[in-house]
Design a protein around this motif. Structure first.
Motif, PDB file in Angstrom:
ATOM      1  N   GLY A  83      86.790 115.398  27.105  1.00  0.00           N
ATOM      2  CA  GLY A  83      87.072 116.054  25.833  1.00  0.00           C
ATOM      3  C   GLY A  83      86.723 117.521  25.907  1.00  0.00           C
ATOM      4  O   GLY A  83      87.138 118.232  26.827  1.00  0.00           O
ATOM      5  N   ALA A  84      85.928 117.993  24.964  1.00  0.00           N
ATOM      6  CA  ALA A  84      85.525 119.397  24.912  1.00  0.00           C
ATOM      7  C   ALA A  84      84.455 119.675  25.963  1.00  0.00           C
ATOM      8  O   ALA A  84      84.021 118.792  26.705  1.00  0.00           O
ATOM      9  N   SER A  85      84.008 120.914  26.003  1.00  0.00           N
ATOM     10  CA  SER A  85      82.986 121.320  26.966  1.00  0.00           C
ATOM     11  C   SER A  85      81.697 120.525  26.751  1.00  0.00           C
ATOM     12  O   SER A  85      81.258 120.331  25.613  1.00  0.00           O
ATOM     13  N   PRO A  86      81.036 120.112  27.835  1.00  0.00           N
ATOM     14  CA  PRO A  86      79.778 119.369  27.704  1.00  0.00           C
ATOM     15  C   PRO A  86      78.559 120.280  27.571  1.00  0.00           C
ATOM     16  O   PRO A  86      77.420 119.796  27.589  1.00  0.00           O
ATOM     17  N   GLU A  87      78.794 121.577  27.419  1.00  0.00           N
ATOM     18  CA  GLU A  87      77.695 122.541  27.470  1.00  0.00           C
ATOM     19  C   GLU A  87      76.571 122.207  26.495  1.00  0.00           C
ATOM     20  O   GLU A  87      75.387 122.360  26.815  1.00  0.00           O
ATOM     21  N   SER A  88      76.914 121.722  25.290  1.00  0.00           N
ATOM     22  CA  SER A  88      75.897 121.492  24.261  1.00  0.00           C
ATOM     23  C   SER A  88      74.917 120.383  24.626  1.00  0.00           C
ATOM     24  O   SER A  88      73.778 120.362  24.144  1.00  0.00           O
ATOM     25  N   VAL A  89      75.348 119.436  25.471  1.00  0.00           N
ATOM     26  CA  VAL A  89      74.457 118.317  25.806  1.00  0.00           C
ATOM     27  C   VAL A  89      73.919 118.399  27.231  1.00  0.00           C
ATOM     28  O   VAL A  89      73.117 117.543  27.636  1.00  0.00           O
ATOM     29  N   LEU A  90      74.310 119.406  27.983  1.00  0.00           N
ATOM     30  CA  LEU A  90      73.839 119.506  29.362  1.00  0.00           C
ATOM     31  C   LEU A  90      72.317 119.578  29.465  1.00  0.00           C
ATOM     32  O   LEU A  90      71.729 118.882  30.317  1.00  0.00           O
ATOM     33  N   PRO A  91      71.642 120.396  28.643  1.00  0.00           N
ATOM     34  CA  PRO A  91      70.171 120.458  28.780  1.00  0.00           C
ATOM     35  C   PRO A  91      69.499 119.101  28.584  1.00  0.00           C
ATOM     36  O   PRO A  91      68.606 118.729  29.365  1.00  0.00           O
ATOM     37  N   MET A  92      69.936 118.339  27.578  1.00  0.00           N
ATOM     38  CA  MET A  92      69.343 117.031  27.322  1.00  0.00           C
ATOM     39  C   MET A  92      69.613 116.071  28.481  1.00  0.00           C
ATOM     40  O   MET A  92      68.729 115.309  28.890  1.00  0.00           O
ATOM     41  N   LEU A  93      70.822 116.114  29.012  1.00  0.00           N
ATOM     42  CA  LEU A  93      71.170 115.227  30.116  1.00  0.00           C
ATOM     43  C   LEU A  93      70.388 115.590  31.372  1.00  0.00           C
ATOM     44  O   LEU A  93      69.878 114.713  32.082  1.00  0.00           O
ATOM     45  N   ARG A  94      70.282 116.885  31.646  1.00  0.00           N
ATOM     46  CA  ARG A  94      69.529 117.322  32.825  1.00  0.00           C
ATOM     47  C   ARG A  94      68.059 116.941  32.708  1.00  0.00           C
ATOM     48  O   ARG A  94      67.446 116.468  33.671  1.00  0.00           O
ATOM     49  N   ASP A  95      67.480 117.156  31.530  1.00  0.00           N
ATOM     50  CA  ASP A  95      66.067 116.825  31.327  1.00  0.00           C
ATOM     51  C   ASP A  95      65.801 115.343  31.555  1.00  0.00           C
ATOM     52  O   ASP A  95      64.708 114.956  31.981  1.00  0.00           O
ATOM     53  N   ALA A  96      66.805 114.519  31.270  1.00  0.00           N
ATOM     54  CA  ALA A  96      66.654 113.075  31.448  1.00  0.00           C
ATOM     55  C   ALA A  96      66.982 112.629  32.871  1.00  0.00           C
ATOM     56  O   ALA A  96      66.861 111.447  33.195  1.00  0.00           O
ATOM     57  N   GLY A  97      67.393 113.569  33.730  1.00  0.00           N
ATOM     58  CA  GLY A  97      67.737 113.231  35.107  1.00  0.00           C
ATOM     59  C   GLY A  97      69.048 112.487  35.245  1.00  0.00           C
ATOM     60  O   GLY A  97      69.263 111.773  36.226  1.00  0.00           O
ATOM     61  N   ILE A  98      69.934 112.661  34.264  1.00  0.00           N
ATOM     62  CA  ILE A  98      71.227 111.961  34.264  1.00  0.00           C
ATOM     63  C   ILE A  98      72.274 112.815  34.975  1.00  0.00           C
ATOM     64  O   ILE A  98      72.455 113.998  34.638  1.00  0.00           O
ATOM     65  N   LYS A  99      72.960 112.253  35.950  1.00  0.00           N
ATOM     66  CA  LYS A  99      74.018 112.963  36.661  1.00  0.00           C
ATOM     67  C   LYS A  99      75.244 113.104  35.760  1.00  0.00           C
ATOM     68  O   LYS A  99      75.615 112.162  35.056  1.00  0.00           O
ATOM     69  N   ILE A 100      75.878 114.272  35.807  1.00  0.00           N
ATOM     70  CA  ILE A 100      76.975 114.593  34.899  1.00  0.00           C
ATOM     71  C   ILE A 100      78.259 114.808  35.693  1.00  0.00           C
ATOM     72  O   ILE A 100      78.358 115.734  36.498  1.00  0.00           O
ATOM     73  N   LEU A 101      79.238 113.929  35.451  1.00  0.00           N
ATOM     74  CA  LEU A 101      80.567 114.070  36.045  1.00  0.00           C
ATOM     75  C   LEU A 101      81.520 114.389  34.902  1.00  0.00           C
ATOM     76  O   LEU A 101      81.771 113.536  34.038  1.00  0.00           O
ATOM     77  N   HIS A 102      82.034 115.612  34.877  1.00  0.00           N
ATOM     78  CA  HIS A 102      82.895 116.017  33.764  1.00  0.00           C
ATOM     79  C   HIS A 102      84.357 115.863  34.154  1.00  0.00           C
ATOM     80  O   HIS A 102      84.784 116.317  35.211  1.00  0.00           O
ATOM     81  N   LYS A 103      85.122 115.203  33.281  1.00  0.00           N
ATOM     82  CA  LYS A 103      86.535 114.903  33.548  1.00  0.00           C
ATOM     83  C   LYS A 103      87.432 115.948  32.903  1.00  0.00           C
ATOM     84  O   LYS A 103      87.287 116.249  31.719  1.00  0.00           O
ATOM     85  N   VAL A 104      88.361 116.482  33.697  1.00  0.00           N
ATOM     86  CA  VAL A 104      89.255 117.541  33.222  1.00  0.00           C
ATOM     87  C   VAL A 104      90.687 117.240  33.666  1.00  0.00           C
ATOM     88  O   VAL A 104      90.910 116.533  34.654  1.00  0.00           O
ATOM     89  N   PRO A 105      91.693 117.807  32.955  1.00  0.00           N
ATOM     90  CA  PRO A 105      93.083 117.555  33.305  1.00  0.00           C
ATOM     91  C   PRO A 105      93.726 118.639  34.165  1.00  0.00           C
ATOM     92  O   PRO A 105      94.930 118.587  34.415  1.00  0.00           O
ATOM     93  N   ALA A 106      92.959 119.621  34.619  1.00  0.00           N
ATOM     94  CA  ALA A 106      93.521 120.677  35.452  1.00  0.00           C
ATOM     95  C   ALA A 106      92.397 121.400  36.186  1.00  0.00           C
ATOM     96  O   ALA A 106      91.252 121.446  35.720  1.00  0.00           O
TER      97      ALA A 106
END
Length: 329
Positions: free
Chosen positions: A109-132
């Motif tokens: 969907g939209a940019s994950p920027e707003s939740v990146l800090p929370m995800l990083r702090d929790a040690g969660i790996k982030i794979l962002h899906k994009v169409p281009a």
């Protein structure tokens, strides 16, 4: 489970045996039972958070998946909406992910920027899906751990550019240095081998997996997919620039008519695109109504099988493809 054939940056990052990701299918198709089957077969699956709006039900799914995988890491699909009302719910979902020690997320969907800090702090790996690829570059600059680039062949939301998966697979590794998965039209081991040879680190599959025994959707719908040849998909909602590749059923034909008429007010589309219609189709097996994500890789779904059998076939096919390439060198 097949022995490991490929060691890539994504298999190492996620601690999985095979470079096969089974993307979140919604609204609640990818549940704990299905995702656990993918993980136990050596891949990575993603529970769709949006399919479980009640926080307690969502948490229950996470705990059930952890139990079914005997504690192995698994993933969650997080849809990032640009609407203000969705932000609070998203923050709550991320909080639950952190509390339940979820291993990774597939954000879209939209940019994950707003939740990146929370995800990083929790040690969660982030794979962002994009169409281009242009969006993959942006995601990489934000600091996500990996990107999933889907081509126009994907069931669901292929974006508005209409770029094929074959082009994305060759282009993305030239532009992005972080790990890359390629999705859209993937359903064979030959494609897996080719994608890895082009520089990717994994493939993402969705439509191909709709015939998995572990999915709760109605057997009649799975049998329909087995009979079909993939030409039944169509891209609609182009009038709203929310391109959606779905089964060409009655709802899709009505939406296509609105697109052709130049409609751009969502209220005209609403009666045909409500999520409840898709849920009803999956529950009853009557696929005449609903926006049912559907890509051409359905052509490879030749029978209803357990997840592990599907992945094993893909890996065996990939091995044969590599052997064939060796004979050509």
């Amino acid at each position: 489970m097949r022995s490991q054939l490929f060691k890539t940056r994504i298999t190492e990052m996620l601690g999985i045996r095979h470079p096969i990701l089974c993307g979140g299918m919604g609204p609640s198709v990818s549940d704990a039972k299905y995702v656990a089957a993918v993980v136990n077969a050596g891949g990575m699956g993603f529970i769709v958070a949006a399919g479980f709006p009640d926080p307690d039900a969502f948490r229950e799914q996470l705990r059930k998946c952890r139990e079914l995988t005997s504690g192995k890491g698994f993933g969650v699909n997080l849809y990032i909406s640009s609407h203000d009302k969705a932000s609070e719910r998203l923050q709550e979902q991320v909080k639950i992910l952190a509390e339940e020690n979820v291993h990774c997320v597939e954000t879209s969907g939209a940019s994950p920027e707003s939740v990146l800090p929370m995800l990083r702090d929790a040690g969660i790996k982030i794979l962002h899906k994009v169409p281009a690829v242009r969006y993959a570059r942006s995601a990489a600059r934000l600091g996500v751990d990996a990107v999933i680039v889907v081509g126009n062949d994907c069931g669901g939301h292929p974006g508005t550019y209409g770029i094929s998966s074959m082009v994305q697979a060759a282009h993305a590794p030239e532009e992005v240095s972080i790990p890359i998965a390629i999705g859209g039209g993937i359903g064979t081991g030959r494609q897996l081998a080719a994608t890895l040879m082009m520089g990717a680190d994994a493939v993402l599959m969705g439509s191909r997996m709709l015939v998995a025994e572990e999915l709760w959707i109605h057997r009649e719908y799975k049998d329909l997919l087995v009979r079909n040849d993939g030409t039944e998909s169509v891209v609609v909602k182009t009038g709203l620039r929310q391109h959606h590749r779905v089964l060409n059923n009655e709802s899709a034909k009505n939406v296509a008519a609105l697109d052709a008429a130049g409609a751009n007010d969502f209220e005209h589309y609403r009666p045909h695109v409500m999520g409840s219609l898709a849920t009803q189709a999956y529950v009853t097996g009557d696929s005449s109504l609903g926006m049912l994500d559907y890509g051409p890789s359905v052509v490879f779904a030749n029978s209803v099988q357990p997840v592990e059998a599907i992945l094993d076939e893909i890996l065996d096919d990939a091995h044969r493809a590599i052997r064939r390439l060796e004979t050509l060198c």
